[in-house]
Design a protein around this motif. Structure first.
Motif, PDB file in Angstrom:
ATOM      1  N   ILE A 440     -82.085  31.994  64.892  1.00 41.59           N
ATOM      2  CA  ILE A 440     -80.881  32.629  64.373  1.00 41.59           C
ATOM      3  C   ILE A 440     -80.957  32.601  62.843  1.00 41.59           C
ATOM      4  O   ILE A 440     -81.092  31.534  62.229  1.00 41.59           O
ATOM      5  N   SER A 441     -80.845  33.771  62.214  1.00 41.18           N
ATOM      6  CA  SER A 441     -81.069  33.887  60.777  1.00 41.18           C
ATOM      7  C   SER A 441     -79.789  33.630  59.985  1.00 41.18           C
ATOM      8  O   SER A 441     -78.670  33.744  60.518  1.00 41.18           O
ATOM      9  N   PRO A 442     -79.918  33.325  58.679  1.00 39.55           N
ATOM     10  CA  PRO A 442     -78.722  33.184  57.824  1.00 39.55           C
ATOM     11  C   PRO A 442     -77.870  34.457  57.800  1.00 39.55           C
ATOM     12  O   PRO A 442     -76.643  34.372  57.732  1.00 39.55           O
ATOM     13  N   TRP A 443     -78.488  35.629  57.856  1.00 46.47           N
ATOM     14  CA  TRP A 443     -77.730  36.888  57.867  1.00 46.47           C
ATOM     15  C   TRP A 443     -76.792  36.933  59.065  1.00 46.47           C
ATOM     16  O   TRP A 443     -75.626  37.325  58.944  1.00 46.47           O
ATOM     17  N   GLU A 444     -77.290  36.512  60.212  1.00 43.69           N
ATOM     18  CA  GLU A 444     -76.461  36.528  61.421  1.00 43.69           C
ATOM     19  C   GLU A 444     -75.297  35.558  61.295  1.00 43.69           C
ATOM     20  O   GLU A 444     -74.156  35.864  61.680  1.00 43.69           O
ATOM     21  N   LEU A 448     -71.866  37.577  61.228  1.00 42.22           N
ATOM     22  CA  LEU A 448     -71.400  37.674  62.609  1.00 42.22           C
ATOM     23  C   LEU A 448     -70.520  36.517  63.051  1.00 42.22           C
ATOM     24  O   LEU A 448     -69.711  36.668  63.962  1.00 42.22           O
ATOM     25  N   LEU A 449     -70.678  35.370  62.402  1.00 40.97           N
ATOM     26  CA  LEU A 449     -69.993  34.157  62.862  1.00 40.97           C
ATOM     27  C   LEU A 449     -68.487  34.386  63.042  1.00 40.97           C
ATOM     28  O   LEU A 449     -67.922  34.049  64.086  1.00 40.97           O
ATOM     29  N   LEU A 450     -67.835  34.977  62.056  1.00 42.50           N
ATOM     30  CA  LEU A 450     -66.371  35.123  62.103  1.00 42.50           C
ATOM     31  C   LEU A 450     -65.907  36.578  62.180  1.00 42.50           C
ATOM     32  O   LEU A 450     -64.697  36.835  62.180  1.00 42.50           O
ATOM     33  N   ASN A 451     -66.853  37.511  62.223  1.00 39.69           N
ATOM     34  CA  ASN A 451     -66.465  38.920  62.135  1.00 39.69           C
ATOM     35  C   ASN A 451     -66.579  39.709  63.434  1.00 39.69           C
ATOM     36  O   ASN A 451     -66.070  40.821  63.522  1.00 39.69           O
ATOM     37  N   VAL A 452     -67.253  39.170  64.435  1.00 41.21           N
ATOM     38  CA  VAL A 452     -67.454  39.973  65.643  1.00 41.21           C
ATOM     39  C   VAL A 452     -66.727  39.369  66.838  1.00 41.21           C
ATOM     40  O   VAL A 452     -66.225  38.235  66.771  1.00 41.21           O
TER      41      VAL A 452
END
Length: 452
Positions: A440-444, A448-452
């Motif tokens: 799991i990359s820093p971008w994800e 994505l952590l709090l936005n999806v």
């Protein structure tokens, strides 16, 4: 092996200065270009008749995992017989004692060349040229970065700070002052190369902060691949002496251009000794055009060897010093296939697709295979591109799966490299990609952590 010292190249003899070597490193390139092998006291090396390593070194991924590529016999790890090529014996001048390195070739116990050993793959392609009376000549260009020490993979890679203390000072392409930023490292690179008997054609500053390019003198494909293989270790060792890292990643820094291994090719007639890309009047020949046509047709299939990792594809960015097309042109660096300015005898073709992260044996073998098929099949190239080829259609695969689809479909290309090699390479590299997909990359995490 008792008389092995008598077979040493002049450069190794000069380095030893009459001393007996203390240690010998028996090395061979794996699929990723990592030097694998064993080190032993020189006294033991002198008494050995054969050397052995398990064939599983060619099934190992860059992470240390394993591809299920052993074949029908299963993963039994049988030994290969390693045969030294004493013409490759060279110094390891960064060591504290008198150490020599020797590249070995891999054979089965019945004496057959191991088909998936990278150096054997390149030799196979060169032999196809020689069988037709052609002698291929190559000249690789090596781009790489000097970066700050990075011991935490979670941290971004940053350019090495040179003597001025300002990273941006080393972003001026072709600047001599920028090269001077890294003078102590470059001095050691020169010293190590001289000790190993390698001739550097020049060092220049490239467009990235801390990005350098070393050009090597043209010559035999196997010899030049050996030199690139050795140079990667040499440069890393020189950097470590000065508290920095040398990296050959295709795209180590997000905001900087990637690093390529451009390959220049020409072909000499074994009968006349003349460059077959030029006729007696100095004009371009059909073979010259067909070589270009072969590159255009088969580069998509060769992409997994030019761009072997997921990071490799990050280098192919529009307007950022890497090709995204299959166009060709004279003296145009925006095309994938460039014809440099030269006289008739030096007429050559430059392939700008390979990244510096490729295995030099396999990158050169793949590029030569494309040109070979072009000449054998009489492939005509497209019209010469005029203008900025970044405006041309994107024609190269844009990811690992797309690239391997092209690789698996190109039967003539696979036949040139050897089907067994292609089978093993595909399994190992797709295994690497599956390993990457587990991370799991820093971008994800950021988006994505709090936005999806």
């Amino acid at each position: 092996m008792a008389d092995w010292m008598d077979k040493l190249p002049d450069s190794a003899v000069k380095y030893l200065k009459g001393n007996r070597p203390d240690e010998v490193e028996c090395i061979i390139s794996d699929l990723s270009g990592i030097a694998r092998g064993k080190a032993m006291p020189a006294s033991k090396y002198a008494t050995q008749k054969q050397f052995y390593l398990p064939n599983s070194i060619f099934f190992q991924t860059i992470t240390g995992g394993w591809g299920e590529a052993a074949g029908e016999e299963g993963f039994t790890e049988p030994d290969m017989v390693l045969s030294p090529d004493m013409t490759t014996a060279t110094a390891a001048p960064w060591t504290a004692d008198w150490t020599l390195q020797v590249i070995h070739d891999a054979f089965t116990k019945s004496g057959e060349a191991v088909s998936f050993a990278p150096r054997n793959v390149l030799k196979r392609v060169v032999d196809l040229y020689l069988a037709r009376g052609w002698k291929p000549i190559v000249a690789p260009e090596m781009e790489f970065y000097l970066v700050a020490r990075n011991t935490d993979p979670g941290q971004e890679i940053r350019a090495m700070v040179g003597r001025s203390g300002r990273p941006a000072a080393a972003r001026q392409a072709y600047s001599i002052s920028a090269v001077d930023e890294f003078g102590p490292v470059i001095d050691d690179i020169y010293d190590f190369a001289e000790a190993q008997g390698f001739e550097i054609d020049g060092i220049t500053q490239e467009g990235g902060a801390g990005q350098l390019e070393i050009n090597l003198r043209h010559g035999s494909p196997v010899r030049l691949a050996d030199e690139v293989f050795y140079f990667k270790r040499l440069i890393r060792e020189a950097a470590l002496r000065h508290e920095c890292f040398a990296t050959f990643m295709a795209k180590p820094i997000q905001t900087e251009p990637g690093s390529a291994m451009h390959i220049h090719h020409s072909v000499i007639s074994t009968e006349t000794g003349e460059n077959i890309f030029s006729d007696k009047d100095g004009n371009e020949t059909p073979e010259f055009m067909h070589f270009i046509g072969g590159l255009q047709r088969y580069i998509p299939a060769a992409t997994p060897l030019f761009a072997p990792y997921v990071n490799s594809f990050r280098r192919y960015v529009k307007d950022n010093a890497a090709p995204i097309n299959l166009e060709w042109a004279r003296d145009n660096r925006t095309t994938a296939i460039r014809v440099p300015v030269s006289g008739a005898q030096a007429r050559r073709v430059e392939n700008r697709l390979p990244g510096m992260d490729c295995n030099p044996y396999l990158g050169i073998a793949a590029s030569l295979a494309c040109g070979y098929l072009g000449m054998v099949e009489g492939i005509e190239p497209k019209e010469e591109y005029k203008g900025d080829a970044y405006d041309a259609e994107e024609e190269i695969p844009r990811g690992i799966f797309d690239a391997f689809d092209k690789f698996s479909e190109a039967k003539p290309f696979r036949e040139v490299l050897g089907e067994e090699f292609c089978r093993v390479y595909e399994i190992v590299k797709l295994t690497e990609y599956e390993e990457f997909l587990q991370v799991i990359s820093p971008w994800e995490r950021e988006h994505l952590l709090l936005n999806v």
